[in-house]
Design a protein around this motif. Structure first.
Motif, PDB file in Angstrom:
ATOM      1  N   THR A 291      50.426  47.126  37.753  1.00 16.86           N
ATOM      2  CA  THR A 291      49.611  47.084  38.970  1.00 16.86           C
ATOM      3  C   THR A 291      48.198  47.581  38.748  1.00 16.86           C
ATOM      4  O   THR A 291      47.323  47.313  39.565  1.00 16.86           O
ATOM      5  N   ASN A 292      47.948  48.288  37.651  1.00 19.90           N
ATOM      6  CA  ASN A 292      46.587  48.726  37.336  1.00 19.90           C
ATOM      7  C   ASN A 292      45.756  47.631  36.668  1.00 19.90           C
ATOM      8  O   ASN A 292      44.560  47.800  36.493  1.00 19.90           O
TER       9      ASN A 292
ATOM     10  N   LYS B 166      55.632  48.285  48.519  1.00 18.49           N
ATOM     11  CA  LYS B 166      54.707  49.408  48.632  1.00 18.49           C
ATOM     12  C   LYS B 166      54.723  50.160  47.316  1.00 18.49           C
ATOM     13  O   LYS B 166      55.672  50.067  46.537  1.00 18.49           O
ATOM     14  N   ARG B 167      53.691  50.910  47.075  1.00 22.72           N
ATOM     15  CA  ARG B 167      53.537  51.605  45.796  1.00 22.72           C
ATOM     16  C   ARG B 167      54.724  52.507  45.460  1.00 22.72           C
ATOM     17  O   ARG B 167      55.153  52.578  44.318  1.00 22.72           O
ATOM     18  N   GLU B 168      55.300  53.172  46.475  1.00 24.71           N
ATOM     19  CA  GLU B 168      56.397  54.104  46.207  1.00 24.71           C
ATOM     20  C   GLU B 168      57.716  53.410  45.873  1.00 24.71           C
ATOM     21  O   GLU B 168      58.638  54.033  45.360  1.00 24.71           O
TER      22      GLU B 168
ATOM     23  N   LYS C 290      48.066  42.082  42.680  1.00 23.76           N
ATOM     24  CA  LYS C 290      48.100  42.593  44.042  1.00 23.76           C
ATOM     25  C   LYS C 290      49.193  43.642  44.204  1.00 23.76           C
ATOM     26  O   LYS C 290      49.058  44.584  44.956  1.00 23.76           O
ATOM     27  N   GLY C 291      50.303  43.463  43.496  1.00 25.08           N
ATOM     28  CA  GLY C 291      51.393  44.429  43.566  1.00 25.08           C
ATOM     29  C   GLY C 291      52.677  43.851  43.002  1.00 25.08           C
ATOM     30  O   GLY C 291      52.725  42.714  42.539  1.00 25.08           O
TER      31      GLY C 291
ATOM     32  N   MET D 147      57.735  50.294  44.098  1.00 20.62           N
ATOM     33  CA  MET D 147      57.413  49.195  43.198  1.00 20.62           C
ATOM     34  C   MET D 147      58.415  49.043  42.060  1.00 20.62           C
ATOM     35  O   MET D 147      58.487  48.001  41.442  1.00 20.62           O
TER      36      MET D 147
ATOM     37  N   GLY E  20      55.659  49.613  36.063  1.00 22.12           N
ATOM     38  CA  GLY E  20      55.086  49.210  37.349  1.00 22.12           C
ATOM     39  C   GLY E  20      53.655  49.672  37.519  1.00 22.12           C
ATOM     40  O   GLY E  20      52.790  48.914  37.964  1.00 22.12           O
ATOM     41  N   VAL E  21      53.386  50.914  37.154  1.00 19.09           N
ATOM     42  CA  VAL E  21      52.019  51.442  37.256  1.00 19.09           C
ATOM     43  C   VAL E  21      51.088  50.707  36.292  1.00 19.09           C
ATOM     44  O   VAL E  21      49.977  50.324  36.655  1.00 19.09           O
TER      45      VAL E  21
END
Length: 117
Positions: free
Chosen positions: A27-28, A49-51, A33-34, A53, A23-24
């Motif tokens: 998204t990088n 949300k990031r937490e 967008k996510g 993902m 996921g990281v």
């Protein structure tokens, strides 16, 4: 869970580790967008949300000790989707293999939404 054998013993890697790394890494990548998830109740795609993902990443354990990764993403408007997905696949494959030592059989990217604005 994947078990990796080393000279010193065995290492067990939980699926949450794979989902976070993938996921990281995804998204990088520029233009992502996510991560997304499709709601069971209304069928709509929601940006995570990031937490949380990790819900947009699905790991499949194959019989030969490899894993397959499925990513659900939202992209920015105007990006070249085939080029972006190729970059995501390469980045996720590299980052997960580097961090875990586990062979990646496949990385599949599903573009569920395009964010306008």
């Amino acid at each position: 869970m994947v078990t990796v054998q080393t000279e010193q013993g065995f290492i067990r890697i939980a699926s949450d580790v794979f989902t976070i790394i993938a996921g990281v890494a995804a998204t990088n990548c520029f233009g992502v967008k996510g991560m997304t998830v499709r709601s069971v109740t209304d069928g709509l795609v929601h940006l995570l949300k990031r937490e949380s993902m990790g819900k947009g990443v699905h790991i499949t354990y194959n019989d030969n000790g490899t894993i397959s990764i499925e990513l659900h993403i939202a992209v920015d408007q105007g990006v070249n989707i085939p080029v972006l997905c190729t970059n995501i696949i390469e980045e996720v494959r590299y980052k997960v293999a580097l961090a875990t030592g586990v062979e990646i059989k496949s990385v599949d990217v599903f573009v569920d939404s395009m964010m306008i604005g």
